[in-house]
Each structure stands twice: as C-alpha cells, then as structure tokens.
Design a protein around this motif. Structure first.
Motif, PDB file in Angstrom:
ATOM      1  N   ILE A  89       0.860  -1.180   0.000  1.00 49.63           N
ATOM      2  CA  ILE A  89       0.000   0.000   0.000  1.00 49.63           C
ATOM      3  C   ILE A  89       0.901   1.236   0.000  1.00 49.63           C
ATOM      4  O   ILE A  89       1.643   1.477   0.953  1.00 49.63           O
ATOM      5  CB  ILE A  89      -0.937   0.021   1.221  1.00 49.63           C
ATOM      6  N   VAL A 134      -6.986   2.599  -4.073  1.00 51.69           N
ATOM      7  CA  VAL A 134      -7.233   2.293  -2.664  1.00 51.69           C
ATOM      8  C   VAL A 134      -8.726   2.075  -2.408  1.00 51.69           C
ATOM      9  O   VAL A 134      -9.099   1.471  -1.395  1.00 51.69           O
ATOM     10  CB  VAL A 134      -6.699   3.411  -1.746  1.00 51.69           C
ATOM     11  N   THR A 157      -1.447   9.371   6.973  1.00 55.95           N
ATOM     12  CA  THR A 157      -2.539   8.453   6.621  1.00 55.95           C
ATOM     13  C   THR A 157      -2.299   7.043   7.138  1.00 55.95           C
ATOM     14  O   THR A 157      -3.160   6.178   7.001  1.00 55.95           O
ATOM     15  CB  THR A 157      -2.731   8.404   5.098  1.00 55.95           C
ATOM     16  N   VAL A 161      -5.156   3.959   7.434  1.00 55.24           N
ATOM     17  CA  VAL A 161      -5.038   2.799   6.548  1.00 55.24           C
ATOM     18  C   VAL A 161      -4.903   1.522   7.376  1.00 55.24           C
ATOM     19  O   VAL A 161      -5.509   0.490   7.064  1.00 55.24           O
ATOM     20  CB  VAL A 161      -3.836   2.959   5.593  1.00 55.24           C
ATOM     21  N   GLN A 164      -8.165   0.398   8.726  1.00 59.16           N
ATOM     22  CA  GLN A 164      -8.991  -0.162   7.657  1.00 59.16           C
ATOM     23  C   GLN A 164      -8.608  -1.604   7.344  1.00 59.16           C
ATOM     24  O   GLN A 164      -9.470  -2.482   7.256  1.00 59.16           O
ATOM     25  CB  GLN A 164      -8.858   0.697   6.398  1.00 59.16           C
TER      26      GLN A 164
END
Length: 215
Positions: A89, A134, A157, A161, A164
């Motif tokens: 990511i 994303v 972030t 993330v 999530q």
C-alpha cells in the motif's frame, strides 16, 4: 517439528541461517560446523547452538550439521513451501523500489497486489504487479485472501489505513512509515525505519570503536 515458542531473537535469526544454508548447498557443501556458520552470519557459535537446541538434536558432535537436512528442516519451519501473497500500500518512490525487489526469489513472499491514490498508475502493471485504487483495497484483500501488508504510505494516513486493513483481517504489517502504529494484540507489526537505522549507524560510528560490542 516442534510447536513450542522460541525467543523472538532466535526467530529473527532463522531466516539468516536459512539464507546462508542455501548458499552452502548451491556451493555443493554438505557439512558445516557452528563455527563456520558463526563466521559467515556474524552470530557467535554458542548462540547458534542455543538457537538450534530449541528444535532438538539437529547436528552431531564432532560432525557438525548436514547442510541439506538442516536446510530442509528450516524450510519447513519457515513455511518456505507455502507461497504467501502480500499487498503493498503506497507506490511512491519507496513503494516502487519495493516492487522492483524480487521478494519471491529470496523468500516465499510475493507481492500480488499494490494500491495507490495516483490515477496515473492505477490500473497499470508495475514490475509485474497490478496497481489498484485504494478504493478497491477491502475487496481485493478479501478476494486474494491477503493477510500480510507492506505499508509505505505518508505518515499522516498510516494509522487510518492500518485501522482499515485490520478490519478486513490483515494479521501482519511491515511498516515503512516513521509512525508507530496502534493495532490489536493479535496483529503483528514489524517497523522498518530507515532514518532511525541510519542515525543509529552514525551514532555508533561516532561513539564506538570497531571492536566495541554494540548492544
């Protein structure tokens, strides 16, 4: 194969042993002593023998260790026969470098999907890896049954993330951000802070002699 827990320090050294045993086998070497291993991997021989002792009798006194047998044993311990898909990511400069690194050649890990917010690379293939938005993160992690993630997003972030992907079921995170992530107890995080490592190296250069023990 033993199922008892071993010290974390020992667990971290197992891939080092495995990598060097592969080198020995490629060089057609069939036997190795703890002293030879010690010189190669820069771990003292007493520590190597102690590490190996957690798994029973792996060698023979006066003979050493059979390279192929030991390699096969650690191959099973480290699940090298099982391919693990990971997701990346954040495909910035560091992310691109990680994509170009051939994890699969050096281990049983393959980056099978990458995610970013940059429209110019979404729906492209970079270094053989498809790049997704994303917005597709949850669905792709579920569909590909990925539970290991490499995180190289901006610090601001990173926690969002992480929250999530933990909800989706990710159980392991290799964190390349400077942020120390908050995760549930059943989620493992390995932090790779390149700036911190460089600063530590410089500190040791400035304050220790080459022969000093660095704790």
């Amino acid at each position: 194969m033993t199922s008892k827990k071993i010290p974390r320090a020992t667990a971290k050294r197992l891939p080092i042993y495995y990598r060097y045993l592969n080198i020995l086998l490629d060089a057609n070497k069939h036997r190795v002593s703890s002293t030879e291993l010690s010189q190669a991997v820069q771990v003292d021989s007493a520590t190597i023998r102690r590490d190996f002792s957690y798994f029973g009798e792996l060698g023979k006194r006066g003979y050493g260790y059979d390279v192929e047998d030991l390699l096969n044993f650690f191959k099973e311990i480290l699940n090298q026969d099982k391919l693990t898909n990971a997701a990346l990511i954040g495909v910035g400069n560091l992310g691109h470098a990680l994509l170009n690194f051939n994890f699969h050649k050096n281990s049983n890990v393959r980056i099978s999907a990458a995610f970013d917010v940059n429209d110019s690379i979404i729906n492209t293939v970079q270094s053989g890896v498809p790049i997704y938005s994303v917005d597709d993160l949850d669905q792709q992690l579920r569909d590909q049954q990925i539970d290991v993630v490499i995180l190289s997003v901006p610090s601001e972030t990173a926690q969002a993330v992480t929250d999530q992907i933990v909800k989706v079921g990710v159980r392991g995170i290799l964190n390349f951000t400077p942020l120390r992530l908050g995760v549930p107890k059943d989620v493992r995080v390995q932090n790779v802070d390149l700036t911190n490592e460089l600063q530590t190296l410089i500190y040791f250069i400035d304050h220790y002699n080459a022969n000093d023990e660095q704790a």
